[in-house]
Design a protein around this motif. Structure first.
Motif, mmCIF file in Angstrom:
data_model
loop_
_atom_site.group_PDB
_atom_site.id
_atom_site.type_symbol
_atom_site.label_atom_id
_atom_site.label_comp_id
_atom_site.label_asym_id
_atom_site.label_seq_id
_atom_site.Cartn_x
_atom_site.Cartn_y
_atom_site.Cartn_z
ATOM 1 N N LEU A 3 86.282 78.193 -21.286
ATOM 2 C CA LEU A 3 85.164 78.919 -21.889
ATOM 3 C C LEU A 3 84.553 78.215 -23.103
ATOM 4 N N GLU A 22 82.716 80.148 -14.619
ATOM 5 C CA GLU A 22 83.048 78.749 -14.922
ATOM 6 C C GLU A 22 83.664 78.063 -13.706
ATOM 7 N N VAL A 79 83.328 84.532 -28.287
ATOM 8 C CA VAL A 79 84.381 84.127 -27.349
ATOM 9 C C VAL A 79 85.644 83.732 -28.114
ATOM 10 N N LEU A 85 83.739 85.664 -16.955
ATOM 11 C CA LEU A 85 83.256 84.365 -17.421
ATOM 12 C C LEU A 85 84.071 83.217 -16.831
#
Length: 144
Positions: free
Chosen positions: A95, A136, A111, A132
């Motif tokens: 992330l 990714e 994040v 997320l």
């Protein structure tokens, strides 16, 4: 939330469903049953501040005391937290150094807070982080 859930029933309209997959039949989404359930006032369903209170009362003789007395149904949140904690280095790398971050699509400070392990007022954080990570992983496949 109940009405919203009826408008978009999970698993009913699956965009990934194969053409030859058997038709989903969900008797609990039958219109007469849905209309009956919508007639119950919310306060009757949450007596004493407990989720599914009416159902708990109806089946109290059949349920373990722990279930009858708990405040809510529970959920995936604790499991998601444990999965994140067990893979925190991988998640942090994905992330904070991944495609979303490189393209400026993530608020890096938010994040970092979510990955810090410290308490936060941001609700649904583990589920959002898992989402997320999934993005990714998908982007990584295409970036390669």
């Amino acid at each position: 939330m109940q009405t919203f859930g009826l408008m978009y029933p999970i698993g009913y309209y699956d965009p990934f469903e194969q053409d030859l997959a058997p038709e989903l039949v969900n008797p609990l989404l039958a219109q007469p049953l849905v209309e009956l359930c919508l007639r119950f006032p919310t306060y009757a369903l949450t007596v004493g501040g407990r989720g599914r209170s009416l159902a708990r009362q109806a089946f109290a003789g059949e349920l373990p005391v722990q279930i009858t007395n708990r405040r809510s149904k529970g959920g995936m949140e604790e499991h998601l937290k444990a999965v994140l904690a067990g893979n925190i280095d991988l998640v942090r790398g994905l992330l904070l150094e991944g495609a979303l971050s490189r393209r400026g699509l993530l608020d890096r400070r938010t994040v970092e807070v979510l990955l810090s392990g410290r308490p936060t007022t941001l609700s649904g954080a583990p589920a959002q982080l898992h989402g997320l990570v999934a993005v990714e992983a998908w982007l990584g496949r295409w970036d390669a």
